[in-house]
Design a protein around this motif. Sequence first.
Motif, short mmCIF file in Angstrom:
data_model
loop_
_atom_site.label_atom_id
_atom_site.label_comp_id
_atom_site.label_asym_id
_atom_site.label_seq_id
_atom_site.Cartn_x
_atom_site.Cartn_y
_atom_site.Cartn_z
N HIS A 86 53.69 37.39 41.49
CA HIS A 86 53.42 38.63 42.25
C HIS A 86 53.33 38.33 43.74
N ASP A 97 48.70 32.42 46.52
CA ASP A 97 48.44 33.10 45.24
C ASP A 97 49.59 34.08 44.94
N GLY A 98 50.29 33.85 43.85
CA GLY A 98 51.39 34.74 43.47
C GLY A 98 52.69 34.39 44.18
N GLU A 131 49.47 43.03 40.78
CA GLU A 131 48.77 42.10 39.88
C GLU A 131 47.27 42.08 40.13
N GLU A 132 46.87 42.14 41.39
CA GLU A 132 45.45 42.04 41.72
C GLU A 132 44.71 43.33 41.34
N HIS A 196 52.18 28.98 39.37
CA HIS A 196 51.07 29.58 40.13
C HIS A 196 50.19 28.46 40.67
N GLN A 199 43.96 27.75 41.86
CA GLN A 199 42.86 28.58 42.38
C GLN A 199 41.48 28.02 42.01
N HIS A 363 46.10 36.47 35.07
CA HIS A 363 47.48 36.43 35.55
C HIS A 363 48.35 37.39 34.74
ZN ZN Z 1 47.91 35.40 41.30
#
Ligand code: ZN
Length: 418
Positions: A86, A97-98, A131-132, A196, A199, A363
């Motif tokens: 994403h 992120d993504g 996605e978030e 990905h 995190q 995810h």
């Molecule tokens: Zn993500």
Amino acid sequence: MKTVRDPVPLQERVDDDLDELSKIVDDSQPGWTRTALSEQDTAGRHWALRRMRDAGLEAHIDAVGNVIGRWAGRDPAAGAIITGSHTDTVPGGGRFDGNVGLVGALEAVRALREADRRLDHDLVVIDFFGEEPNDFGLSCVGSRAITGDLTGEHLALTDDTGTRYADALAAAGIDPAGLDKARWDPSRVRAFLELHIEQGPVMEQQGTQIGLVSTITGTARFRALFHGRRDHSGTMPMHLRQDAGCAAAGTVLAVERIAGEQEHGRGTIGSVTFTPDAVNVVTERAEIFGELRSPERDWLQYARTALLEAAGTEAATRGVTLDFEWLPGKAPAAMSPTLLDICADVVGGLGYRHSRMYSGAEHDAAVMAAFCPTAMLFVPSHAGRSHCPEEWTDSADVLAGVHALTETITRVDTTPAC
Ligand SMILES: [Zn+2]
């Protein structure tokens, strides 16, 4: 006859793509902000569309805003291998992120094409919409739509201002009436692979280059509303109070205690509101929003029961009433064991230090796992920081992930069953 070569992902192209995408952000916020439905999000997804076309894919934006590019394989009857992630971010988030998963998927296609490695299966690159988690309490919107898990109930969700999600989508040029058109046929999909960032700090601590995700954590979100009695803070003796704030505070600590009982347990209270919010008034109403997470289904069930009991006790001992509600959550999602074995074999063959792990973050792969064989590859995050401007993954680590993704795609293409 053309010679078939090994696909070689190029660091410079990956870095350039990440750089370009990182410039399409809301400058009024710290870090890198491209929240779903914002103008920057629309610009980011159109950037993805152009980059897919530049890479030779037949690309379009579907009815819910997913950006999808296809490279037709040799066998039209074979299902597609899907890869991507994403490009939306949390407010004040990071630039990896993504983004790494989308940029990595683009580079995998370029490397395969340059090596004349056309696949038997269609190769589909995707930038999943939204996605978030959004202001409507919904996440993974694009993957939900594709898998048939975006319902009228979701579209009727409202934000703090009373706006319906369907209307917010329409305002961003996405027609919710076209929802069914976004849905895919699972028999046409061979596998989904998502690259990905981790995190979290585990890979860096272990010195792992590629993380192979076995399970994506499940999430149980809740809202608890405590109703007590408003009184003068100076005159009302402690034993005669009905303090909703103390009942809420006890529940906050119960979340910390329960989550701490298990190594992989996580518990967070993200929001607390006291009413009347005055220093000299006993709190009449206290509202908390929080979540529990674990990759273990049974433990999550235990934790839900334990939390409900604890909140009930905190309220009852103070003569406070409790209104407790579980919000939409997700069960833990197991990745395909066969795909996981393929990934381990490929990554080991490439000489990368790897280990199996669970993902503590949600995810799109968790949604896709219920739909088709799914696997995730992680690359390390500096100091485990993410969803913040400090989020960082070294260029060489990103490239290792892209390399692993590219080779995994070719292996899945030639493996009889996933
Ligand atoms: Zn993500």
